[in-house]
Design an enzyme around this catalytic site. Structure first.
Site, PDB file in Angstrom:
ATOM      1  N   THR A   8       0.768  -1.200   0.158  1.00 58.20           N
ATOM      2  CA  THR A   8       0.048  -0.106  -0.236  1.00 58.20           C
ATOM      3  C   THR A   8       0.860   0.971   0.006  1.00 58.20           C
ATOM      4  O   THR A   8       0.989   2.029  -0.478  1.00 58.20           O
ATOM      5  CB  THR A   8      -0.817  -0.081   1.255  1.00 58.20           C
ATOM      6  OG1 THR A   8      -1.618  -1.509   1.344  1.00 58.20           O
ATOM      7  CG2 THR A   8      -1.547   1.452   1.302  1.00 58.20           C
ATOM      8  N   THR A  91       1.863  -4.007   4.089  1.00 58.36           N
ATOM      9  CA  THR A  91       1.661  -4.501   5.714  1.00 58.36           C
ATOM     10  C   THR A  91       1.062  -6.333   6.018  1.00 58.36           C
ATOM     11  O   THR A  91       0.828  -6.363   7.102  1.00 58.36           O
ATOM     12  CB  THR A  91       0.844  -3.576   6.293  1.00 58.36           C
ATOM     13  OG1 THR A  91      -1.176  -3.493   5.852  1.00 58.36           O
ATOM     14  CG2 THR A  91       0.606  -2.666   6.268  1.00 58.36           C
TER      15      THR A  91
HETATM   16  C1  SIN Z   1      -0.270  -4.940   0.862  1.00 59.75           C
HETATM   17  O1  SIN Z   1       0.097  -6.289   2.253  1.00 59.75           O
HETATM   18  O2  SIN Z   1       0.714  -5.127   0.079  1.00 59.75           O
HETATM   19  C2  SIN Z   1      -1.334  -4.617   0.497  1.00 59.75           C
HETATM   20  C3  SIN Z   1      -1.697  -3.481   2.113  1.00 59.75           C
HETATM   21  C4  SIN Z   1      -1.578  -2.872   2.733  1.00 59.75           C
HETATM   22  O3  SIN Z   1       0.183  -2.981   2.484  1.00 59.75           O
HETATM   23  O4  SIN Z   1      -1.470  -2.244   4.078  1.00 59.75           O
END
Ligand code: SIN
Length: 320
Positions: A8, A91
């Site tokens: 993200t 995340t």
């Molecule tokens: C991901 O994990 O690539 C998407 C979600 C995020 O980074 O919060």
């Protein structure tokens, strides 16, 4: 050295007010760093270099990316002129990558230099993105004298790679270190250390990267859960051989409480052990650890969460 893997933090949405309908892994890591005001002050004369190792939504993380990432981290950390490696990551599986790196990076390298994972809960295009501050905090941690080991930085908090766990689906402060508590806080480009920097994995659980490369297909280890009415049929189904599917080598069971199991699930898991599948008892509780019980025929995960216990089991099966 900042290595990009997506997430993200590199995501974009059609509208700046959209914090969930975005596409992760769109912006290159070099461009992300260009957008961080104040970074030169934090760098204190150090150069910042970037490399795009992958560009994925971390829900789609793959073993080949993990390997490539571990190899690039080793390459860079081994250079005398490199002080630290920062990794931008989604995340969703950050805790798994952190644990994997903690388990496989050479002890001598991560005892001397830090590997700092960072991320964001809001896309780069958001009205109020959290990525730039997280990046600045990650660079601060990376350049803090004495910092070492695999750590994660999010929302001003530093977590050890062994302990870090995503605990919230939406809040910007999405991570916890569980019972261990955070390692440090980052406040106005200063690190306030609460505990010692993490030690590299010594013997227990450490697998050299060269030993992982030997296994082209990683041992298949799945996770099952205990719950009311659990009859263990899913375990019995997984024991059936299927064409073009690697045989099951291990199972981590996220048990209830101290890793307790419905007797029907326990019976199915015993059958798995008899078929040569290694079973590790873990817990679906977010905090606490599984304490060993006398006479259990299953290994226990100690303080590893189910997803981390799965990685430990895969690596353990490889190193045999
Ligand atoms: C991901 O994990 O690539 C998407 C979600 C995020 O980074 O919060």
């Amino acid at each position: 050295m900042v290595l990009g893997t997506g997430g993200t933090i590199a995501g974009t949405a059609q509208s700046a007010s959209d914090n969930i309908g975005y596409t992760a892994a769109q912006v290159g890591v070099a461009q992300l760093l260009d957008g961080v005001p104040g970074l030169p002050a934090v760098l204190q004369g150090h150069d910042l270099c970037t490399e795009q190792v992958a560009q994925v939504d971390s829900k789609d993380m793959r073993f080949d990316i993990w390997l490539a990432l571990a190899q690039r981290v080793v390459h860079h950390l081994a250079q005398a002129e490199v002080s630290a490696v920062v990794i931008t990551h989604g995340t969703d599986t950050l805790e798994e990558t952190a644990y994997f790196l903690h388990a496989v990076l050479p002890q001598d390298l991560i005892s001397a230099k830090p590997v700092v994972l960072t991320c964001a809960m809001r896309p780069a295009s958001a009205l109020n993105p959290d990525g730039p501050q997280n990046l600045m905090d990650a660079v601060t941690v990376a350049l803090t004298p004495g910092s070492h080991g695999v750590v994660a930085v999010c929302a001003g908090t530093v977590h050890g790679g062994l302990d870090v766990q995503k605990a919230h689906t939406y809040k910007v402060d999405a991570f916890t270190s569980g019972d261990a508590g955070p390692l440090a806080y980052v406040e106005e480009a200063q690190v306030r250390l609460l505990r010692k920097w993490p030690l590299a994995q010594v013997n227990k659980g450490h697998v050299a990267i060269k030993d992982i490369l030997k296994d082209e297909v990683w041992p298949r280890v799945e996770i099952v859960m205990n719950y009311a009415g659990c009859d263990g049929q899913v375990v019995l189904a997984m024991l059936q051989p299927r064409d073009s599917v690697a045989p099951l080598r291990g199972l981590v069971v996220a048990g209830t409480g101290n890793g307790t199991l419905h007797h029907d699930l326990e019976r199915a898991l015993r059958q798995a052990v008899q078929s040569g599948v290694k079973v590790v008892r873990s817990t679906r509780c977010a905090n606490g650890r599984v304490l060993p019980v006398a006479d259990s025929e299953f290994a226990h995960s100690e303080d590893l969460s189910p997803v981390k216990a799965r990685i430990a089991l895969m690596l353990g099966l490889m190193s045999r």
